[in-house]
Design a protein around this motif. Structure first.
Motif, PDB file in Angstrom:
ATOM      1  N   ALA A 195       0.064  -3.640 -10.879  1.00  0.00           N
ATOM      2  CA  ALA A 195       0.308  -4.914 -10.195  1.00  0.00           C
ATOM      3  C   ALA A 195       1.775  -5.062  -9.818  1.00  0.00           C
ATOM      4  CB  ALA A 195      -0.134  -6.064 -11.093  1.00  0.00           C
ATOM      5  N   ALA A 196       2.654  -4.503 -10.639  1.00  0.00           N
ATOM      6  CA  ALA A 196       4.086  -4.591 -10.364  1.00  0.00           C
ATOM      7  C   ALA A 196       4.464  -3.824  -9.105  1.00  0.00           C
ATOM      8  CB  ALA A 196       4.882  -4.062 -11.558  1.00  0.00           C
ATOM      9  N   GLY A 197       3.647  -2.831  -8.727  1.00  0.00           N
ATOM     10  CA  GLY A 197       3.947  -2.038  -7.537  1.00  0.00           C
ATOM     11  C   GLY A 197       3.848  -2.850  -6.264  1.00  0.00           C
ATOM     12  N   LYS A 198       3.010  -3.893  -6.266  1.00  0.00           N
ATOM     13  CA  LYS A 198       2.954  -4.804  -5.126  1.00  0.00           C
ATOM     14  C   LYS A 198       4.125  -5.765  -5.245  1.00  0.00           C
ATOM     15  CE  LYS A 198      -2.008  -4.728  -4.154  1.00  0.00           C
ATOM     16  NZ  LYS A 198      -3.229  -5.545  -3.980  1.00  0.00           N
ATOM     17  N   ARG A 199       5.073  -5.643  -4.360  1.00  0.00           N
ATOM     18  CA  ARG A 199       6.312  -6.388  -4.545  1.00  0.00           C
ATOM     19  C   ARG A 199       6.978  -6.647  -3.203  1.00  0.00           C
ATOM     20  NH1 ARG A 199       6.900  -1.053  -5.024  1.00  0.00           N
ATOM     21  NH2 ARG A 199       8.863   0.009  -4.553  1.00  0.00           N
ATOM     22  N   ARG A 206       0.858  -1.193   0.000  1.00  0.00           N
ATOM     23  CA  ARG A 206       0.000   0.000   0.000  1.00  0.00           C
ATOM     24  C   ARG A 206       0.890   1.238   0.000  1.00  0.00           C
ATOM     25  NH1 ARG A 206       0.904  -1.817   4.716  1.00  0.00           N
ATOM     26  NH2 ARG A 206      -0.510  -3.564   4.458  1.00  0.00           N
ATOM     27  N   ALA A 207       0.261   2.379  -0.219  1.00  0.00           N
ATOM     28  CA  ALA A 207       0.972   3.652  -0.161  1.00  0.00           C
ATOM     29  C   ALA A 207       0.017   4.708   0.362  1.00  0.00           C
ATOM     30  CB  ALA A 207       1.510   4.045  -1.539  1.00  0.00           C
ATOM     31  N   VAL A 208       0.564   5.722   0.992  1.00  0.00           N
ATOM     32  CA  VAL A 208      -0.233   6.838   1.484  1.00  0.00           C
ATOM     33  C   VAL A 208      -0.061   8.002   0.521  1.00  0.00           C
ATOM     34  CG1 VAL A 208      -0.572   8.481   3.367  1.00  0.00           C
ATOM     35  CG2 VAL A 208       0.012   6.098   3.882  1.00  0.00           C
ATOM     36  N   ALA A 209      -1.169   8.489  -0.015  1.00  0.00           N
ATOM     37  CA  ALA A 209      -1.142   9.631  -0.943  1.00  0.00           C
ATOM     38  C   ALA A 209      -1.750  10.839  -0.249  1.00  0.00           C
ATOM     39  CB  ALA A 209      -1.913   9.303  -2.213  1.00  0.00           C
ATOM     40  N   GLU A 210      -1.091  11.987  -0.368  1.00  0.00           N
ATOM     41  CA  GLU A 210      -1.596  13.222   0.216  1.00  0.00           C
ATOM     42  C   GLU A 210      -2.308  14.027  -0.864  1.00  0.00           C
ATOM     43  OE1 GLU A 210       1.326  15.334   2.475  1.00  0.00           O
ATOM     44  OE2 GLU A 210       2.173  13.500   3.332  1.00  0.00           O
ATOM     45  N   ALA A 237      11.414  -5.378 -11.147  1.00  0.00           N
ATOM     46  CA  ALA A 237      10.778  -6.017 -10.002  1.00  0.00           C
ATOM     47  C   ALA A 237      11.088  -5.272  -8.711  1.00  0.00           C
ATOM     48  CB  ALA A 237      11.237  -7.473  -9.902  1.00  0.00           C
ATOM     49  N   ARG A 238      12.324  -4.826  -8.568  1.00  0.00           N
ATOM     50  CA  ARG A 238      12.733  -4.131  -7.337  1.00  0.00           C
ATOM     51  C   ARG A 238      12.095  -2.740  -7.252  1.00  0.00           C
ATOM     52  NH1 ARG A 238      16.395  -5.062  -3.435  1.00  0.00           N
ATOM     53  NH2 ARG A 238      17.265  -3.275  -2.319  1.00  0.00           N
TER      54      ARG A 238
END
Length: 378
Positions: free
Chosen positions: A243-247, A225-229, A330-331
């Protein structure tokens, strides 16, 4: 003898001497040509084109595009499943950069020359090239949907590269500079600096971490997950945009002790506890942290370095190890190779290592060749 009756459409001569062409469309409505013609032959050719379109199933309702762009664009934004942050960005681009120019113009009347002219006007009016590129990309996406909706035949946004955002190469901190910053900043942010610099995680990904996302026994962190302001100060907890962001990202062993110390001293308790919290127990806000960041950079004598540049540092270091494009993707959490390739640019140090390795291969090859030649002579 009467002339042969026309099978498709009608042409009549007007008092002005010009010719008007009309036909009945697939919808049963009488459709006149948008303009009159100088000769009867021109009118006949226009009708022949319309008949061909209908036979091919390529006919478009000429009234379908008679919708103001501003109305169509607003509906386009609302119909999409966008994150709150992306929706704010699109609405801002529309309000400030597209609606003043295109808002009252019918979609069908937006032509390639009109788009080129208005884009050039924006650039000469000192609108930043990044903003112009983003606005153009949004315009192109909206009009691509208009093509799919059969409102227009072709997308009038045809300027090659106009939607590409050209950003200057970011600064990169050295390993020592990352540690200098980590040593100088408030202790509760030390691990934040090290994880940004050596894991290449984004700000929103870091402040979105919970204890359960860290597996220090196996040296890994899971990004989920990420927090967006948002512009209004609210925050949105969202999944990565691809989908690649979940890693899962491996943690260098050198900074695992620092992360363990941080968890013991500053993180919330429990598996769902937040890893990074401010002095008052809240998730850190970017604008508040930036003040701490700038003060720390000034203390250690580093100029022009932004916090996000630490991600660039981590990715550059990863690329310098010889990681493949797929491994870097991937990283970094990217679904395309474009960003990964940026970090694989040649550096003097890396090129020196390549040259030294090639030299070893050359020397080995020469020795083998000399030995083979000697055996033949004997």
């Amino acid at each position: 003898m009467a002339g042969k009756r026309r099978q498709f459409g009608r042409v009549r001569k007007l008092p002005s001497g010009r010719y008007q062409a009309r036909y009945v469309g697939p919808d049963g409505l009488l459709r006149p040509a948008p303009d009159t013609f100088r000769t009867k032959r021109d009118a006949d050719e226009w009708l022949a084109d319309k008949q061909t379109e209908m036979r091919r199933g390529d006919w478009h309702d000429p009234d379908a595009g008679k919708v103001p762009f501003g109305v169509y664009a607003a509906a386009w934004v609302q119909e999409r499943e966008l994150t709150a942050r992306t929706q704010q960005l699109y609405e801002s681009l529309l309000h400030l950069h597209l609606e003043p120019t295109f808002g009252g113009v019918n979609v069908a009347e937006i032509s390639p020359p009109f788009v080129r002219r208005r884009r050039a006007d924006k650039l000469t009016a000192d609108t930043g090239p990044t903003t112009v590129a983003k606005a153009y990309a949004l315009l192109r996406a909206i009009l691509a949907t208009a093509v799919s909706d059969q409102m227009i035949r072709r997308n009038p946004c045809q300027i090659k590269g106009a939607s590409t955002v050209h950003t200057p190469e970011r600064s990169t901190a050295s390993v020592q500079e990352v540690y200098d910053l980590a040593d100088a900043i408030q202790p509760r942010y030390r691990a934040l600096i090290l994880m940004a610099g050596f894991l290449g995680l984004r700000w929103g990904e870091l402040v979105g971490l919970h204890r359960r996302d860290l597996d220090l026994d196996h040296g890994a962190v899971r990004v989920r997950r990420a927090v967006a302001e948002l512009n209004d100060g609210q925050r949105e907890i969202k999944a990565p945009k691809s989908a690649a962001g979940k890693r899962t990202v491996s943690i260098p062993a050198a900074i695992v002790p620092d992360i363990r110390d941080h968890l013991a001293r500053y993180a919330e308790s429990g598996s769902d506890g937040r890893v990074f919290v401010g002095a008052k127990g809240a998730t850190p806000r970017r604008n508040h942290f930036n003040r701490v960041w700038r003060k720390t950079c000034s203390q250690v004598g580093i100029k022009g370095l932004h916090f996000h540049d630490l991600r660039h540092t981590g990715n550059t270091l990863a690329a310098s190890t010889g990681a493949s494009t797929r491994e870097l993707m991937a990283r970094m959490g990217h679904s395309t190779a474009r960003a990964a390739l940026i970090y694989q640019h040649a550096s003097a140090d890396r090129d020196r290592l390549i040259a030294d390795a090639l030299s070893g291969l050359v020397d080995k090859g020469r020795r083998n060749r000399k030995g083979h030649a000697g055996d033949t002579a004997d």
